[in-house]
Design an enzyme around this catalytic site. Structure first.
Site, PDB file in Angstrom:
ATOM      1  N   GLU A 152       0.826  -1.222   0.000  1.00  0.00           N
ATOM      2  CA  GLU A 152       0.000   0.000   0.000  1.00  0.00           C
ATOM      3  C   GLU A 152       0.856   1.267   0.000  1.00  0.00           C
ATOM      4  OE1 GLU A 152      -1.357   1.853   3.387  1.00  0.00           O
ATOM      5  OE2 GLU A 152      -0.958   0.202   4.769  1.00  0.00           O
ATOM      6  N   LYS A 159      -3.603  -0.818  13.513  1.00  0.00           N
ATOM      7  CA  LYS A 159      -2.950   0.450  13.857  1.00  0.00           C
ATOM      8  C   LYS A 159      -2.887   0.582  15.366  1.00  0.00           C
ATOM      9  CE  LYS A 159      -5.270   3.776  11.511  1.00  0.00           C
ATOM     10  NZ  LYS A 159      -5.577   4.929  10.650  1.00  0.00           N
TER      11      LYS A 159
HETATM   12  N1  PSU Z   1      -1.202   1.921  10.198  1.00  0.00           N
HETATM   13  C1  PSU Z   1      -0.281   2.864  10.491  1.00  0.00           C
HETATM   14  N2  PSU Z   1      -0.257   3.985   9.730  1.00  0.00           N
HETATM   15  C2  PSU Z   1      -1.139   4.190   8.700  1.00  0.00           C
HETATM   16  C3  PSU Z   1      -2.105   3.194   8.405  1.00  0.00           C
HETATM   17  C4  PSU Z   1      -2.088   2.080   9.187  1.00  0.00           C
HETATM   18  O1  PSU Z   1       0.505   2.690  11.422  1.00  0.00           O
HETATM   19  O2  PSU Z   1      -1.072   5.223   8.050  1.00  0.00           O
HETATM   20  C5  PSU Z   1      -3.090   3.413   7.288  1.00  0.00           C
HETATM   21  C6  PSU Z   1      -3.340   2.151   6.448  1.00  0.00           C
HETATM   22  O3  PSU Z   1      -3.259   2.511   5.090  1.00  0.00           O
HETATM   23  C7  PSU Z   1      -4.766   1.781   6.787  1.00  0.00           C
HETATM   24  C8  PSU Z   1      -5.355   3.121   7.061  1.00  0.00           C
HETATM   25  O4  PSU Z   1      -5.438   1.110   5.743  1.00  0.00           O
HETATM   26  O5  PSU Z   1      -4.361   3.776   7.817  1.00  0.00           O
HETATM   27  C9  PSU Z   1      -6.679   3.055   7.773  1.00  0.00           C
HETATM   28  O6  PSU Z   1      -7.230   4.324   7.839  1.00  0.00           O
HETATM   29  P1  PSU Z   1      -8.742   4.543   8.322  1.00  0.00           P
HETATM   30  O7  PSU Z   1      -8.761   4.177   9.777  1.00  0.00           O
HETATM   31  O8  PSU Z   1      -8.990   5.988   8.101  1.00  0.00           O
HETATM   32  O9  PSU Z   1      -9.591   3.648   7.466  1.00  0.00           O
END
Ligand code: PSU
Ligand code: MN
Length: 314
Positions: free
Chosen positions: A28, A163
């Site tokens: 990603e 995360k």
């Molecule tokens: N984990 C991290 N940093 C990030 C992400 C995940 O430590 O930037 C990103 C990934 O791309 C994940 C996204 O798919 O955050 C999820 O964001 P949201 O909660 O807004 O869906």
């Protein structure tokens, strides 16, 4: 190749790998533009790609560049996404059509990357942490679109847990509801991103890339759609102690709440604060776990390709 996406460009390395039927690993790009500071974000993405190659697979980092879906980025394109950072739109499922139609750049989340990987026929994807259910979901209803995508899009996601700032038990409940298998890779408990264990028991454990590939094949043969999560603990030498990192995360969440920061703006501020409070060790852990996940994902991709072709012949 996926004729159904008109706005698709395929990089030279991915094109060659597809022609040679070499296994690919999807990667990603939100992690590049939104997950780490420049230049370490770009350096990490290049290291991840090199690691996938060293295992004998081909890296396919996915992003939107000038309204085109790009499968396989050059070092120059990775550097651009890293340098631009949060000026690049964070693109999840709902954002994809808008960014493509608008001709803009986009860093794809786990959800958006899964969609493109599935269309391109890439069964394995490596990242750091997936999105999940946020703490305080009772008030905000903030549940990442990643979880819905895992419920319906057939890609195996190799990660080190969710995360770091999320609600792990609720995320596991949500994945169970959506029918997403979650495997601990060499562990009986759910990893907690910066630390090796959240202490939460997982129902399924696998100990080798081959076992992971067998589970993927069984899922395919049963005609079950949807994704699968392989949760790999951060390598021991880079892991943070659960007691320490939990306190740092809780303090960071409190200080962000006091400042009135909400929504999408929260995570980058939290991650900066956590890196500061740990003297940079959280960033080191983040980088090393991503590289490690890419290595595991490449090995799974190779095993899966081997088993899938044998299954087709028999
Ligand atoms: N984990 C991290 N940093 C990030 C992400 C995940 O430590 O930037 C990103 C990934 O791309 C994940 C996204 O798919 O955050 C999820 O964001 P949201 O909660 O807004 O869906
Ligand atoms: Mn969200």
């Amino acid at each position: 190749m996926p004729p159904e996406i008109a706005a698709l460009d395929i990089g030279a390395e991915v094109r060659e790998a597809l022609a040679a039927r070499r296994p690919l690993v999807a990667l990603e790009s939100t992690i590049i533009s939104h997950g780490m500071p420049y230049p370490r974000n770009a350096q990490t993405a290049m290291r991840v790609q090199a690691c996938v190659r060293a295992e004998g697979a081909a890296p396919a980092t996915i992003a939107i560049l000038r309204g085109r879906v790009k499968l396989g980025l050059t070092d120059h394109e990775i550097d651009y996404l890293g340098r631009e950072g949060q000026r690049v739109a964070k693109v999840s499922r709902r954002d994809l059509p808008l960014v493509v139609a608008g001709g803009g750049d986009g860093a794809t989340t786990v959800a958006a990357t899964m969609i493109i990987a599935a269309k391109a026929g890439i069964p394995v994807f490596a990242t750091g942490g997936i999105g999940g259910v946020h703490r305080g979901v009772e008030q905000t209803m903030d549940v990442s679109a990643d979880l819905e995508e895992l419920g319906k899009t057939n890609v195996t996601v190799v990660c080190a847990g969710v995360k770091s700032v999320l609600d792990i038990p609720r995320t596991l409940e949500y994945l169970e509801t959506r029918g997403v298998p979650v495997f601990g890779f060499g562990t009986d408990t759910m990893p907690a991103f910066y630390s090796q264990s959240s202490g939460l028991a997982l129902d399924y454990r696998i100990d080798s890339p081959r076992q992971a590939a067998r589970a993927m094949l069984a899922k395919r043969d049963l005609g079950l759609g949807g994704g699968m999560v392989i949760a790999v603990p951060v390598p021991d030498e880079h892991a943070l102690a659960p007691g320490e990192i939990d306190r740092v995360i809780e303090d960071a969440i409190e200080s962000v709440a006091l400042k009135g920061i909400t929504g999408k703006a929260i995570t980058p501020v939290l991650l900066d604060r956590i890196a500061e409070e740990t003297g940079g060790r959280s960033l080191d852990a983040n980088i090393e776990l991503v590289v490690n996940n890419a290595r595991v994902a490449a090995r799974i991709a190779l095993e899966y390709a081997r088993l899938a072709s044998a299954a087709t012949l028999s």
